[in-house]
Each structure stands twice: as C-alpha cells, then as structure tokens.
Design a protein around this motif. Structure first.
Motif, PDB file in Angstrom:
ATOM      1  N   GLU A   2     -33.791   5.776 -19.442  1.00  0.00           N
ATOM      2  CA  GLU A   2     -33.948   7.212 -19.183  1.00  0.00           C
ATOM      3  C   GLU A   2     -33.157   8.048 -20.186  1.00  0.00           C
ATOM      4  OE1 GLU A   2     -36.226   8.613 -17.169  1.00  0.00           O
ATOM      5  OE2 GLU A   2     -36.824   6.537 -16.835  1.00  0.00           O
ATOM      6  N   ASN A   3     -31.966   7.589 -20.563  1.00  0.00           N
ATOM      7  CA  ASN A   3     -31.175   8.313 -21.569  1.00  0.00           C
ATOM      8  C   ASN A   3     -31.901   8.355 -22.914  1.00  0.00           C
ATOM      9  OD1 ASN A   3     -29.120   8.818 -19.782  1.00  0.00           O
ATOM     10  ND2 ASN A   3     -27.821   7.159 -20.511  1.00  0.00           N
ATOM     11  N   LEU A   4     -32.562   7.265 -23.252  1.00  0.00           N
ATOM     12  CA  LEU A   4     -33.292   7.210 -24.515  1.00  0.00           C
ATOM     13  C   LEU A   4     -34.479   8.167 -24.502  1.00  0.00           C
ATOM     14  CD1 LEU A   4     -33.241   3.353 -25.089  1.00  0.00           C
ATOM     15  CD2 LEU A   4     -31.698   5.068 -26.039  1.00  0.00           C
ATOM     16  N   LYS A   5     -35.176   8.238 -23.390  1.00  0.00           N
ATOM     17  CA  LYS A   5     -36.296   9.178 -23.269  1.00  0.00           C
ATOM     18  C   LYS A   5     -35.802  10.606 -23.432  1.00  0.00           C
ATOM     19  CE  LYS A   5     -38.900   6.274 -20.072  1.00  0.00           C
ATOM     20  NZ  LYS A   5     -39.391   6.175 -18.687  1.00  0.00           N
ATOM     21  N   LYS A   6     -34.651  10.916 -22.849  1.00  0.00           N
ATOM     22  CA  LYS A   6     -34.076  12.260 -22.957  1.00  0.00           C
ATOM     23  C   LYS A   6     -33.770  12.609 -24.417  1.00  0.00           C
ATOM     24  CE  LYS A   6     -32.055  12.458 -18.367  1.00  0.00           C
ATOM     25  NZ  LYS A   6     -30.814  12.452 -17.588  1.00  0.00           N
ATOM     26  N   ILE A   7     -33.313  11.628 -25.182  1.00  0.00           N
ATOM     27  CA  ILE A   7     -33.018  11.867 -26.599  1.00  0.00           C
ATOM     28  C   ILE A   7     -34.290  12.264 -27.343  1.00  0.00           C
ATOM     29  CG2 ILE A   7     -32.317  10.744 -28.760  1.00  0.00           C
ATOM     30  CD1 ILE A   7     -30.301   9.124 -27.037  1.00  0.00           C
ATOM     31  N   PHE A   8     -35.393  11.582 -27.065  1.00  0.00           N
ATOM     32  CA  PHE A   8     -36.660  11.935 -27.705  1.00  0.00           C
ATOM     33  C   PHE A   8     -37.093  13.337 -27.288  1.00  0.00           C
ATOM     34  CE2 PHE A   8     -36.966   7.475 -28.708  1.00  0.00           C
ATOM     35  CZ  PHE A   8     -37.782   7.420 -29.823  1.00  0.00           C
ATOM     36  N   ILE A   9     -36.987  13.645 -26.019  1.00  0.00           N
ATOM     37  CA  ILE A   9     -37.395  14.956 -25.517  1.00  0.00           C
ATOM     38  C   ILE A   9     -36.528  16.060 -26.114  1.00  0.00           C
ATOM     39  CG2 ILE A   9     -37.523  16.368 -23.419  1.00  0.00           C
ATOM     40  CD1 ILE A   9     -38.420  13.675 -22.009  1.00  0.00           C
ATOM     41  N   GLN A  10     -35.226  15.816 -26.244  1.00  0.00           N
ATOM     42  CA  GLN A  10     -34.333  16.797 -26.860  1.00  0.00           C
ATOM     43  C   GLN A  10     -34.685  17.047 -28.323  1.00  0.00           C
ATOM     44  OE1 GLN A  10     -30.528  15.005 -26.132  1.00  0.00           O
ATOM     45  NE2 GLN A  10     -30.369  15.835 -24.056  1.00  0.00           N
ATOM     46  N   ASN A  11     -35.313  16.067 -28.952  1.00  0.00           N
ATOM     47  CA  ASN A  11     -35.729  16.204 -30.347  1.00  0.00           C
ATOM     48  C   ASN A  11     -37.198  16.631 -30.455  1.00  0.00           C
ATOM     49  OD1 ASN A  11     -33.559  15.305 -32.425  1.00  0.00           O
ATOM     50  ND2 ASN A  11     -33.307  13.941 -30.678  1.00  0.00           N
ATOM     51  N   GLU A  12     -37.699  17.232 -29.386  1.00  0.00           N
ATOM     52  CA  GLU A  12     -39.035  17.841 -29.323  1.00  0.00           C
ATOM     53  C   GLU A  12     -40.193  16.857 -29.366  1.00  0.00           C
ATOM     54  OE1 GLU A  12     -39.107  20.899 -32.296  1.00  0.00           O
ATOM     55  OE2 GLU A  12     -37.363  21.916 -31.422  1.00  0.00           O
ATOM     56  N   TYR A  13     -39.956  15.621 -28.953  1.00  0.00           N
ATOM     57  CA  TYR A  13     -41.036  14.651 -28.805  1.00  0.00           C
ATOM     58  C   TYR A  13     -41.545  14.713 -27.374  1.00  0.00           C
ATOM     59  CZ  TYR A  13     -40.077  12.548 -33.316  1.00  0.00           C
ATOM     60  OH  TYR A  13     -39.937  12.343 -34.671  1.00  0.00           O
ATOM     61  N   ILE A  14     -42.826  14.464 -27.207  1.00  0.00           N
ATOM     62  CA  ILE A  14     -43.450  14.470 -25.888  1.00  0.00           C
ATOM     63  C   ILE A  14     -43.804  13.044 -25.515  1.00  0.00           C
ATOM     64  CG2 ILE A  14     -45.458  15.251 -24.575  1.00  0.00           C
ATOM     65  CD1 ILE A  14     -45.517  17.678 -26.511  1.00  0.00           C
ATOM     66  N   PHE A  25     -44.257   8.281 -27.914  1.00  0.00           N
ATOM     67  CA  PHE A  25     -43.832   9.672 -28.055  1.00  0.00           C
ATOM     68  C   PHE A  25     -44.592  10.307 -29.209  1.00  0.00           C
ATOM     69  CE2 PHE A  25     -40.188   7.661 -26.059  1.00  0.00           C
ATOM     70  CZ  PHE A  25     -39.825   8.584 -25.099  1.00  0.00           C
ATOM     71  N   LYS A  26     -44.926  11.597 -29.048  1.00  0.00           N
ATOM     72  CA  LYS A  26     -45.606  12.342 -30.105  1.00  0.00           C
ATOM     73  C   LYS A  26     -44.844  13.625 -30.388  1.00  0.00           C
ATOM     74  CE  LYS A  26     -50.275  10.907 -28.850  1.00  0.00           C
ATOM     75  NZ  LYS A  26     -51.586  11.401 -28.410  1.00  0.00           N
ATOM     76  N   LYS A  27     -44.859  13.997 -31.662  1.00  0.00           N
ATOM     77  CA  LYS A  27     -44.332  15.288 -32.110  1.00  0.00           C
ATOM     78  C   LYS A  27     -45.204  15.707 -33.279  1.00  0.00           C
ATOM     79  CE  LYS A  27     -40.235  17.506 -34.036  1.00  0.00           C
ATOM     80  NZ  LYS A  27     -38.837  17.260 -34.458  1.00  0.00           N
ATOM     81  N   GLU A  28     -46.009  16.741 -33.050  1.00  0.00           N
ATOM     82  CA  GLU A  28     -46.987  17.170 -34.036  1.00  0.00           C
ATOM     83  C   GLU A  28     -47.815  15.962 -34.450  1.00  0.00           C
ATOM     84  OE1 GLU A  28     -44.758  19.297 -36.998  1.00  0.00           O
ATOM     85  OE2 GLU A  28     -43.926  20.644 -35.483  1.00  0.00           O
ATOM     86  N   GLU A  29     -47.714  15.529 -35.701  1.00  0.00           N
ATOM     87  CA  GLU A  29     -48.529  14.386 -36.140  1.00  0.00           C
ATOM     88  C   GLU A  29     -47.760  13.073 -36.141  1.00  0.00           C
ATOM     89  OE1 GLU A  29     -50.926  15.098 -39.539  1.00  0.00           O
ATOM     90  OE2 GLU A  29     -51.425  17.127 -38.881  1.00  0.00           O
ATOM     91  N   ASP A  30     -46.479  13.116 -35.823  1.00  0.00           N
ATOM     92  CA  ASP A  30     -45.673  11.892 -35.768  1.00  0.00           C
ATOM     93  C   ASP A  30     -45.879  11.175 -34.440  1.00  0.00           C
ATOM     94  OD1 ASP A  30     -44.454  11.880 -38.263  1.00  0.00           O
ATOM     95  OD2 ASP A  30     -42.735  13.042 -37.585  1.00  0.00           O
ATOM     96  N   ILE A  31     -45.966   9.859 -34.527  1.00  0.00           N
ATOM     97  CA  ILE A  31     -46.057   9.001 -33.346  1.00  0.00           C
ATOM     98  C   ILE A  31     -44.973   7.946 -33.479  1.00  0.00           C
ATOM     99  CG2 ILE A  31     -47.475   7.387 -32.034  1.00  0.00           C
ATOM    100  CD1 ILE A  31     -49.909   8.820 -33.414  1.00  0.00           C
ATOM    101  N   ILE A  32     -44.169   7.806 -32.426  1.00  0.00           N
ATOM    102  CA  ILE A  32     -43.103   6.806 -32.425  1.00  0.00           C
ATOM    103  C   ILE A  32     -43.162   6.052 -31.102  1.00  0.00           C
ATOM    104  CG2 ILE A  32     -40.622   6.383 -32.496  1.00  0.00           C
ATOM    105  CD1 ILE A  32     -40.290   8.884 -34.149  1.00  0.00           C
ATOM    106  N   TYR A  33     -43.040   4.740 -31.181  1.00  0.00           N
ATOM    107  CA  TYR A  33     -42.967   3.904 -29.982  1.00  0.00           C
ATOM    108  C   TYR A  33     -41.526   3.431 -29.806  1.00  0.00           C
ATOM    109  CZ  TYR A  33     -48.035   3.758 -29.778  1.00  0.00           C
ATOM    110  OH  TYR A  33     -49.358   4.115 -29.683  1.00  0.00           O
ATOM    111  N   LEU A  34     -41.023   3.589 -28.606  1.00  0.00           N
ATOM    112  CA  LEU A  34     -39.710   3.080 -28.227  1.00  0.00           C
ATOM    113  C   LEU A  34     -39.949   1.761 -27.508  1.00  0.00           C
ATOM    114  CD1 LEU A  34     -36.624   3.484 -27.868  1.00  0.00           C
ATOM    115  CD2 LEU A  34     -37.168   4.705 -25.752  1.00  0.00           C
ATOM    116  N   LEU A  35     -39.282   0.704 -27.972  1.00  0.00           N
ATOM    117  CA  LEU A  35     -39.476  -0.611 -27.363  1.00  0.00           C
ATOM    118  C   LEU A  35     -38.399  -0.870 -26.317  1.00  0.00           C
ATOM    119  CD1 LEU A  35     -40.332  -2.724 -30.526  1.00  0.00           C
ATOM    120  CD2 LEU A  35     -41.855  -1.430 -29.034  1.00  0.00           C
ATOM    121  N   PRO A  36     -38.798  -1.254 -25.110  1.00  0.00           N
ATOM    122  CA  PRO A  36     -37.827  -1.512 -24.040  1.00  0.00           C
ATOM    123  C   PRO A  36     -37.244  -2.915 -24.109  1.00  0.00           C
ATOM    124  CG  PRO A  36     -40.028  -1.724 -23.167  1.00  0.00           C
ATOM    125  CD  PRO A  36     -40.169  -1.340 -24.620  1.00  0.00           C
TER     126      PRO A  36
END
Length: 106
Positions: A2-14, A25-36
């Motif tokens: 959950e802390n990691l998800k918050k970091i992405f959200i704070q950096n404007e990723y959805i 996670f997406k931000k404009e045209e960037d796509i990033i996958y967080l691996l658990p």
C-alpha cells in the motif's frame, strides 16, 4: 504494498489494473508495472527505455511476464512471444519516489 501504491499516486500515476503478478500504473503515455515481489522492482515500457540512454543505463535488464498486458511481445524461451519490459530495482521507497519524480527528465 500500500505504501508503494501511494508513492505512485503521489507522483501523479493512476492505478489502472492489479492482479497477483503486477500492479499497472499510467501517467499520460507512461506505463509502469510494480511487481509484488520481495525486491522493490518496477518495469517500464520498452519503447520508453530504448529511446532514453539514461534509462537504458539505469535498467537492470529485460523482464518477461504475461502480466504486462500493455507492453509489446517478443520471443523469449517459450514457443509463443511474451510481453516484456525493462526492470528497475530500488533499495528503498525513497529511492523509488525519487526515480518516479525524475523520470520525466530522463
């Protein structure tokens, strides 16, 4: 996690998709996958990394997974091509936050 998800959200990723293999996670045209996994690891779209020398130099290499549904496929070890991206490993949440904050400049 959950802390990691918050970091992405704070950096404007959805957060756009989540399953047991990855969080997308997406931000404009960037796509990033967080691996658990136990390692703090994010995977970035190959086109984004291949077009940026600083990102290529920072990457830990190519990672393959069917969870990367928005990434292109290429042949790996199986009979069928599989989605792939470039992995980036981080030592701490702070390091991940700094990376996400600076990725637009890379």
């Amino acid at each position: 996690m959950e802390n990691l998800k918050k970091i992405f959200i704070q950096n404007e990723y959805i957060l756009s998709k989540e399953n047991s293999k990855a969080v997308e996670f997406k931000k404009e045209e960037d796509i990033i996958y967080l691996l658990p996994t136990k390692d703090l690891c994010a995977v970035i779209h190959p086109k984004r990394v291949e077009n940026s020398k600083p990102l290529r130099n920072r990457s830990n290499g190519i990672t393959h997974s069917t969870a990367f549904t928005l990434f292109p496929k290429k042949q790996h070890t199986g009979q069928q091509p599989i989605q792939y991206g470039y992995s980036f490993k981080f030592i701490s949440e702070k390091e991940l936050d700094a990376f996400l904050n600076s990725i637009d400049q890379l």
